[in-house]
Design a protein around this motif. Structure first.
Motif, PDB file in Angstrom:
ATOM      1  N   VAL A   1       1.625  -0.021   5.997  1.00 16.01           N
ATOM      2  CA  VAL A   1       2.921  -1.362   5.699  1.00 16.01           C
ATOM      3  C   VAL A   1       3.007  -2.717   5.475  1.00 16.01           C
ATOM      4  O   VAL A   1       3.694  -3.580   4.882  1.00 16.01           O
TER       5      VAL A   1
ATOM      6  N   CYS B   1      -4.121  -5.529  11.425  1.00 13.68           N
ATOM      7  CA  CYS B   1      -5.703  -6.108  11.437  1.00 13.68           C
ATOM      8  C   CYS B   1      -6.220  -7.108  10.772  1.00 13.68           C
ATOM      9  O   CYS B   1      -6.978  -7.567  12.155  1.00 13.68           O
TER      10      CYS B   1
ATOM     11  N   LYS C   1      -6.876  -4.970   5.669  1.00 17.29           N
ATOM     12  CA  LYS C   1      -5.516  -4.587   5.095  1.00 17.29           C
ATOM     13  C   LYS C   1      -5.736  -4.762   3.754  1.00 17.29           C
ATOM     14  O   LYS C   1      -4.979  -3.724   3.561  1.00 17.29           O
TER      15      LYS C   1
ATOM     16  N   VAL D   1      -7.702  -1.357   2.827  1.00 21.01           N
ATOM     17  CA  VAL D   1      -6.653  -0.332   2.421  1.00 21.01           C
ATOM     18  C   VAL D   1      -6.162  -0.323   1.303  1.00 21.01           C
ATOM     19  O   VAL D   1      -5.624   0.918   0.568  1.00 21.01           O
TER      20      VAL D   1
ATOM     21  N   CYS E   1      -3.438  -1.125  14.154  1.00 20.64           N
ATOM     22  CA  CYS E   1      -2.333  -0.206  13.296  1.00 20.64           C
ATOM     23  C   CYS E   1      -0.991   0.060  13.462  1.00 20.64           C
ATOM     24  O   CYS E   1      -1.847   1.508  14.156  1.00 20.64           O
TER      25      CYS E   1
ATOM     26  N   VAL F   1       0.760   2.359  12.100  1.00 20.16           N
ATOM     27  CA  VAL F   1       0.582   3.789  10.864  1.00 20.16           C
ATOM     28  C   VAL F   1      -0.192   4.978  11.458  1.00 20.16           C
ATOM     29  O   VAL F   1      -0.485   5.837  10.407  1.00 20.16           O
TER      30      VAL F   1
ATOM     31  N   ILE G   1      -4.227   4.327  10.439  1.00 24.40           N
ATOM     32  CA  ILE G   1      -4.429   4.040   9.816  1.00 24.40           C
ATOM     33  C   ILE G   1      -6.133   3.622  10.716  1.00 24.40           C
ATOM     34  O   ILE G   1      -6.068   3.578  11.372  1.00 24.40           O
TER      35      ILE G   1
ATOM     36  N   HIS H   1      -9.529   2.751  10.097  1.00 22.66           N
ATOM     37  CA  HIS H   1     -10.663   1.478   9.048  1.00 22.66           C
ATOM     38  C   HIS H   1     -11.902   2.045   9.345  1.00 22.66           C
ATOM     39  O   HIS H   1     -12.494   1.358   8.490  1.00 22.66           O
TER      40      HIS H   1
HETATM   41  S1  SF4 Z   1      -4.249  -1.163   8.112  1.00 26.10           S
HETATM   42 FE1  SF4 Z   1      -2.470  -0.531   9.082  1.00 26.10          FE
HETATM   43  S2  SF4 Z   1      -2.484  -3.188  10.809  1.00 26.10           S
HETATM   44 FE2  SF4 Z   1      -3.102  -3.236   8.701  1.00 26.10          FE
HETATM   45  S3  SF4 Z   1      -1.422  -4.015   7.135  1.00 26.10           S
HETATM   46 FE3  SF4 Z   1      -1.232  -1.350   6.851  1.00 26.10          FE
HETATM   47  S4  SF4 Z   1      -0.561  -0.834   8.408  1.00 26.10           S
HETATM   48 FE4  SF4 Z   1      -0.793  -3.238   9.177  1.00 26.10          FE
END
Ligand code: SF4
Ligand code: SF4
Lengths: 256, 626
Positions: free
Chosen positions: B260, B265, B281, B284, B325, B327, B329, B331
């Protein structure tokens, strides 16, 4: 370019060396083995040459069954195929004896270049490569740090004493013994190991290669050097010191 | 009747034929727009490869996480209370609005099931109205934060966010306004259409923007692997980690599309905060960009246009990103996966990295020192050898066996164990647990080390291990599982805190302050926060650093980085050491030999005024009679 690299398996750096019960050799039961480091550099040089100019890299090694793991490692690092000269009793073979085996395996390959480490980390004889060159009738250079292909053959950089270097040119085919440290070694990878499984690893015995195979060394005993501090400083003029030294070599050390 | 006092929602009573037709047409258009965006995304996720080692059960943990993190929004609120609460009310309003919206659309065709005049309908609409008020306020707050306050981790201001905020706000306002007009008038009709049009405009925007998280993140949270920083097994002989698109798993693709872009992070990332290229981020989002460009079956390398190799190898695997995070995720498995892809295929060329790998291929410890040196240390300090009769195998680890500071920590622990009469022994043939190579993605060397160690443990009949190194503890307990069943293992802080009552009370009159630094692999990875604190608090007056517990800031050594070259930008260890020193404590307490060396080097610069650096074992040992 077709390149053969002769490699040797030696005891791992960190492995404990214990003398076997009969005092004739070391106890190999719990030992770890590794690729002789100068040979690893020879292999690295071969792989770099292949990456630059194309060709094939063939690894040759002599020794008992355990040697296969080091050969596999060489295949994993990027060698194309390998020949394992199966022979027991390495301790009773001197440099000439091993060189005969290697030369017999290398000859039919008709390589453009043979590389090997300048010496082994365990016995350190430093002769095997040069003898192989002699047996194959190839020109050779020792203590080589860097190899480059040129129109007339090869241009190599040798390491001399005291930080001096020498650049020489050789025709091919040739044999070079490689010094450690000329390149950065690559690390083994999972993909390399998996791919190595499908690469050709041919085993051959001395008779199969048509090589002479009689062990030449009789080994009576091996021992750990005794720790003793018996340094003596001989004073006086050079002449006086020399006389004193000869005297002691006769009477105390009894080597003259 | 009581309900008479409650406000009533005005809903148009009649819809003409053309209104129905118009609505139907617009709804189809909106849904088509929605699907056109969502379809390829779902396609990418579903076409990704299966997750090796994924198990849905036990499902209890998943339900718990779902309730806590999604339904209650607890994680979001806890880590950023104000913004979190604003987000939570928006989320709850959306939930409450599910029925309202369904009814709203059904009403056009005379199929409405909630009657604004009826008892249930009236209650429900009023209930939703309360959320609508809160939501409107919340979204306004979030809008102000994003466009006025603009914290840097939210990234560039995007017009899409503004549009979304506007649409949500309009949805709430058009709903609320309908409480103030008569059901029979044109006003009700206008409001109904305004609400509907906003809704239909909103729908296609969702999958197009980061608001996709609205649909995906509940699933992501529910399906997450769960084991913190857990590195999944390789699937088969052709799996070398994340090399190309074809290696992306369903979970990874799902996570890539769930981000999102909140930036939590990166806000907590030690690499990103000290001037490195790495931004979790962007890792991702890089995968998302890759999936959009090449798809999940591509052979195009993952480290290239969308993600940089340099960034992947700057990660300390501290897990701060993963912990934060909202949601779900994960990492660390992604970053380690990218490293595996680069190392297992030989694509990563780094002088020091290669040296570490060669050292561990050939030797037994990561420091490249002869094991004879370890033997000398063991003999000189008459450490008993483990023979199967003692309770604990004291695992020295590379730092404890070879590093001078690490040895001091081991000897301090030995002193305490002897005082407590806890029996222990050390191994002769202990090898590196493989932590640095595991995190750097070298599966080959890791396997060799794990298997050799299993062999030694078996020969010596070890059933319980205690270690001063959180990295050893984690690696033995979790990572070795790929190659066998590890023995029970604990960190010395756990053992010490259990026996604390048996240690002499330390003279606390002259109270000196101590600040405890939570090692990543003890805190976030193992959930151990209070045990080392109890040991520290028994010796000194405990104070907390601004970032502590789950929010602790990495010393910079993890993920194998202790063995790689100089860092880009500021050293993470210096940033952290400065923060710890600024608390005014006279002692910095650590519980990890890696943190210890990192801070030793960083504190040296402070000269004489620097706080003293002590492991909790050393603190405990100081209280013992000579
Ligand atoms: S990876 Fe998770 S914590 Fe990082 S920006 Fe995306 S949603 Fe936010
Ligand atoms: S694990 Fe730590 S260093 Fe790595 S990306 Fe996440 S926060 Fe940054």
């Amino acid at each position: 370019m077709k390149i053969v690299v002769a490699i040797k398996q030696v005891p791992g750096r960190d492995t404990p060396l214990r003398i076997a019960e009969n005092s004739r050799w070391i106890d190999e039961s719990e030992m770890q083995w590794a690729m002789n480091e100068p040979d690893a550099y020879a292999l690295e040089e071969a792989l770099l040459l292949k990456e630059r100019d194309g060709g094939e890299v063939i690894v040759v090694s002599a020794g008992p069954e355990r040697v296969a793991s080091t050969i596999r490692e060489a295949l994993a690092l990027g060698a194309d195929r390998a020949i394992h000269i199966v022979c027991e009793d390495l301790r009773r073979r001197d440099a000439l004896c091993v060189a005969r085996l290697l030369a017999a395996a290398i000859k039919p390959e008709k390589p453009d270049l043979v590389l090997t480490g300048l010496q082994s980390e365990d016995l350190g004889l430093g002769q095997t490569g040069v003898i192989v060159a002699e047996l194959l009738g190839l020109p050779h250079a020792t203590m080589v740090l860097h190899v480059e292909r040129i129109d007339s053959g090869l241009s190599v950089k040798r390491e001399l004493e005291e930080g001096w270097f020498q650049s020489i040119e050789l025709p091919t085919p040739a044999l070079l013994t490689i010094q450690s440290g000329g390149n950065k070694l690559r690390y083994a990878t999972l993909m390399g190991i998996k791919r190595a499984r499908t690469k050709e690893l041919r085993t051959a015995s001395a008779p199969e290669l048509g090589a002479e195979d009689a062990p030449t060394v009789g080994l009576d005993q091996i021992s750990v050097p005794k720790k003793q501090k018996s340094t003596q400083i001989l004073r006086g003029t050079a002449k006086e010191a020399a006389i004193a030294l000869v005297e002691r070599l006769k009477t105390e050390a009894r080597v003259l | 009747m009581m309900t008479a006092f409650l406000p009533t929602l005005a809903e148009p009573q009649q819809f003409s034929g053309w209104e129905r037709l118009l609505f139907a047409e617009l709804a189809v258009l909106s849904l088509a727009g929605f699907w056109k965006q969502l379809g390829p995304i779902l396609g990418n996720i579903l076409q990704s490869k299966k997750d090796p080692g994924f198990r849905l059960f036990p499902i209890g943990r998943r339900v718990r996480d779902f309730v806590w993190e999604v339904l209650l929004q607890a994680k979001v609120i806890r880590e950023r209370p104000l913004a979190g609460l604003a987000h939570a009310v928006v989320f709850w309003a959306f939930c409450a609005f599910a029925l309202v919206t369904l009814n709203h659309c059904a009403a056009v065709f005379g199929l409405g099931f909630l009657d604004p005049a009826g008892l249930v309908g009236r209650f429900y609409f009023d209930f939703a109205a309360v959320f609508a008020v809160a939501c409107a306020a919340g979204i306004f707050g979030l809008f102000v934060r994003r466009f006025v306050a603009r914290p840097k981790w939210l990234g560039e201001v995007s017009w899409e966010s503004g549009l979304i905020a506007l649409l949500i706000f309009a949805l709430m306002v058009t709903y609320l306004a309908a409480f103030f007009v008569a059901a029979s008038g044109t006003a009700a009709q206008v409001l109904w259409w305004a609400h509907t049009l906003t809704l239909l405009a909103f729908l296609p925007v969702i999958p197009h923007t980061k608001h996709l998280h609205l649909m995906l993140s509940p699933i992501t949270v529910f399906l997450s692997r769960g084991g913190f920083g857990e590195i999944p097994p390789l699937a088969d002989d052709e799996d070398f980690g994340l090399v190309a698109g074809k290696d992306l798993t369903k979970l990874i693709s799902l996570q890539a599309y769930s981000c999102v872009e909140c930036g939590r992070c990166m806000e907590h990332c030690p690499a990103n905060n000290t001037g490195k290229l790495l931004n979790p981020k962007e890792i991702v989002l890089g995968l998302r960009g890759y999936l959009n460009a090449y798809g999940p079956t591509s052979e195009e390398p993952l480290l290239g246009k969308y993600n940089a190799q340099e960034a992947a190898f700057e990660c300390t695997t501290c897990g701060a990103c993963e912990y934060q995070c909202p949601v779900g995720i994960e990492h660390v498995p992604i970053i380690v996966g990218l490293r595996r892809g680069a190392v297992n295929t030989g694509a990563w060329e780094d002088q020091r990295g290669a040296r570490l790998f060669l050292t561990l291929e050939r030797g037994a410890n990561a420091l490249g020192i002869s094991s004879a040196d370890r033997d000398k240390f063991v003999d000189k300090n008459s450490l008993p050898l483990f023979d199967g009769t003692q309770e604990y195998c004291l695992w020295l680890g590379c730092m404890g066996a070879y590093d001078p500071r690490g040895r001091e920590i081991v000897l301090a622990l030995v002193k305490v164990l002897r005082y407590l009469k806890v029996s222990f022994g050390v191994l002769r043939k202990e090898r590196c647990t493989g932590d640095p190579v595991r995190r750097l993605g070298n599966d080959l060397v890791f396997q060799q080390l794990a298997e050799a160690n299993f062999e030694t443990l078996k020969q010596n009949r070890v059933t319980k291990i205690v270690s001063i190194c959180p990295h050893c503890v984690r690696t033995i307990q979790e990572d070795w599982k790929a190659y066998g069943t590890p023995p029970e293992v604990e960190h010395h802080s756990e053992l010490l805190s259990r026996h604390l009552h048996r240690l002499p009370v330390q003279n606390l009159e002259k109270k000196e302050k101590i600040v405890f630094h939570d090692p990543c692999y003890l805190g976030r990875y193992r959930g151990i926060y209070e045990e080392p604190r109890s040991v520290a608090a028994a010796a000194r007056d405990l104070v907390e650093a601004p970032r502590s517990h789950e929010r602790s800031f990495c010393c910079g050594a993890g993920g194998g980085l202790a063995f790689l070259g100089e860092e880009k930008g500021q050293r993470a260890s210096q940033a952290r050491a400065a923060e710890l020193a600024a608390t005014g404590a006279s002692v910095v307490g650590t519980a990890c030999p890696f943190c210890n060396t990192m801070f030793r080097d960083a504190l040296v610069e402070k000269g004489d005024g620097a706080p003293e650096l002590l492991d909790i074992a050393q603190l405990a040992a100081r209280g013992l009679p000579e």
